[in-house]
Design an enzyme around this catalytic site. Structure first.
Site, short mmCIF file in Angstrom:
data_model
loop_
_atom_site.label_atom_id
_atom_site.label_comp_id
_atom_site.label_asym_id
_atom_site.label_seq_id
_atom_site.Cartn_x
_atom_site.Cartn_y
_atom_site.Cartn_z
N TYR A 245 83.54 50.27 2.80
CA TYR A 245 82.44 50.28 3.77
C TYR A 245 82.96 49.99 5.18
O TYR A 245 83.78 49.08 5.37
CB TYR A 245 81.41 49.21 3.42
CG TYR A 245 80.57 49.53 2.21
CD1 TYR A 245 79.75 50.65 2.17
CD2 TYR A 245 80.59 48.68 1.10
CE1 TYR A 245 78.98 50.94 1.06
CE2 TYR A 245 79.81 48.95 -0.01
CZ TYR A 245 79.01 50.08 -0.03
OH TYR A 245 78.24 50.36 -1.12
N LYS B 253 78.44 17.93 -10.80
CA LYS B 253 77.32 18.63 -10.16
C LYS B 253 77.65 20.12 -9.97
O LYS B 253 78.82 20.51 -10.07
CB LYS B 253 77.02 17.97 -8.81
CG LYS B 253 78.18 18.07 -7.82
CD LYS B 253 78.00 17.10 -6.64
CE LYS B 253 79.14 17.22 -5.66
NZ LYS B 253 79.12 16.15 -4.65
#
Ligand SMILES: *Cc1c(COP(=O)(O)O)cnc(C)c1O
Length: 356
Positions: free
Chosen positions: A253, A33
């Site tokens: 940042y 999956k």
């Protein structure tokens, strides 16, 4: 972009062999999956041709496998959710999990020309999907009576705490499962990777390994290599800049990391836009030319920065490994406050998969 996920096919085969070693004589449903946990659904299924079948979460995944010519048994873990899905599941010859009575109703209403192999999923303690223990007998009888159910239904459950080897809840789940009358007379499946590795009583007839196939430990500590697994995905990129920053300069940042001295800093071309976790803290290990260096400052969308004081000779173009060979994803996950599973399946479409 230069971020690539190198997929090591030999490691994948090795890890399937480890499943066979630990759970000999069991049938293996390889769980593929979520794009085979980020490793590439079709390629992984093709490489795992020694598996006895594949488990997928949704029909789109089953369809991709069938379109690629995979003709092994496919198990749809969530089962068919409505009439249209049941129809498609039939076209794709997918085996169905049945985890609530509405799904039995769908089968009872299916036209008589259709038949399905079904797995009744029982809730033995996970309390996510599965029929409550008090309802199992009635559901089982309905499946036995249902014309659309081709062979004897099979029985499965899912373990909630198998990754904690000290938690006896797993044995309680296994015991509740085997207390069911029909468990003795049909094929059964209980174990995920942690069950396979730590709980032999859970092996039953079919095991359902996911994460261990990709070389990653299902347990809360340690890593796959320590238990004979080989990492399948190595996430790589390269340095695109190397600079000397002066003492007191802040990186990235928010300026969350400050240089304690004049020092070399490298910029790596990978970021959360590629699936590298933004929550990876300063100090998260990164390999530059095979040597561990710490990530510094915040991860940005396309880049992250590393402290190159221990690798001052590094240059733009040099190889960087974010996880995989030489740096277990489990370790990176720990620094990012998550688990290896999430990091693997969150690599984005921008990351090119390269099979070796
Ligand atoms: C995902 C999944 C697995 C595989 O789990 P791992 O921990 O990755 O081995 C097995 N069974 C079910 C029902 C699943 O949803």
């Amino acid at each position: 972009m230069t971020a690539r996920a190198i997929i090591n096919r030999q490691a994948l085969r090795n890890n399937l062999q480890q499943v066979r070693n630990v759970a000999p004589d069991k049938s293996v449903l390889a769980v593929v999956k979520a794009n085979a946990y980020g490793h590439g659904l079709v390629n992984v299924a093709q490489e795992l041709d020694q598996a006895d079948g594949f488990a997928v979460a949704c029909l789109a995944e089953a369809q991709r496998l069938r379109n690629a010519g995979i003709d092994k048994p496919l198990l749809l873990l969530q089962g068919a959710l409505d009439k249209a899905e049941l129809e498609l599941a039939h076209q794709l010859a997918v085996e169905l999990v049945v985890h609530h009575s509405g799904q039995i109703e769908l089968l009872e209403q299916a036209d008589r020309s259709k038949s399905f192999r079904v797995w009744l999923k029982v809730d033995t303690g996970m309390h996510r999907l599965g029929v409550a223990l008090r309802d199992v007998d009635a559901c089982w009888q309905r499946l036995l009576d249902c014309a659309a159910v081709s062979d004897r239904p099979r029985l499965m459950t899912h373990l909630a705490n198998a990754d904690d080897v000290a938690d006896q809840a797993t044995l309680r789940q296994v015991n509740r499962f085997y207390d069911l009358d029909m468990a003795a007379g049909t094929e059964c499946s209980i174990a995920n990777s942690a069950g396979i590795l730590a709980w032999p009583d859970s092996h039953a007839d079919w095991v359902r390994p996911g994460i261990m196939l990709y070389g990653v430990s299902p347990f809360t500590s340690g890593n796959g290599e320590a238990i004979g697994l080989q990492p399948v995905m190595t996430l790589t990129s390269q340095l695109i800049a190397v600079k000397t920053l002066l003492k007191g300069a802040t990186v990235g940042y928010g300026g969350t990391w400050e240089c304690p001295e004049d020092m070399p800093v490298g910029v790596v071309a990978i970021g959360y836009g590629d699936g590298y976790p933004r929550h990876a803290a300063s100090g998260t290990p990164v390999l530059v030319n095979g040597q561990r260096v710490p990530l510094i400052g915040r991860v940005s969308m396309d880049m992250l920065c590393v402290d190159l004081r221990t690798v001052p000779e590094a240059n733009p173009g040099d190889q960087v490994i974010l996880w995989g060979e030489g740096l277990p994803v489990e370790e990176v996950a720990h620094y990012a406050g998550t688990i290896g599973y999430e990091l693997l399946c969150k690599t984005t479409a921008r990351v090119e998969l390269e099979l070796i």
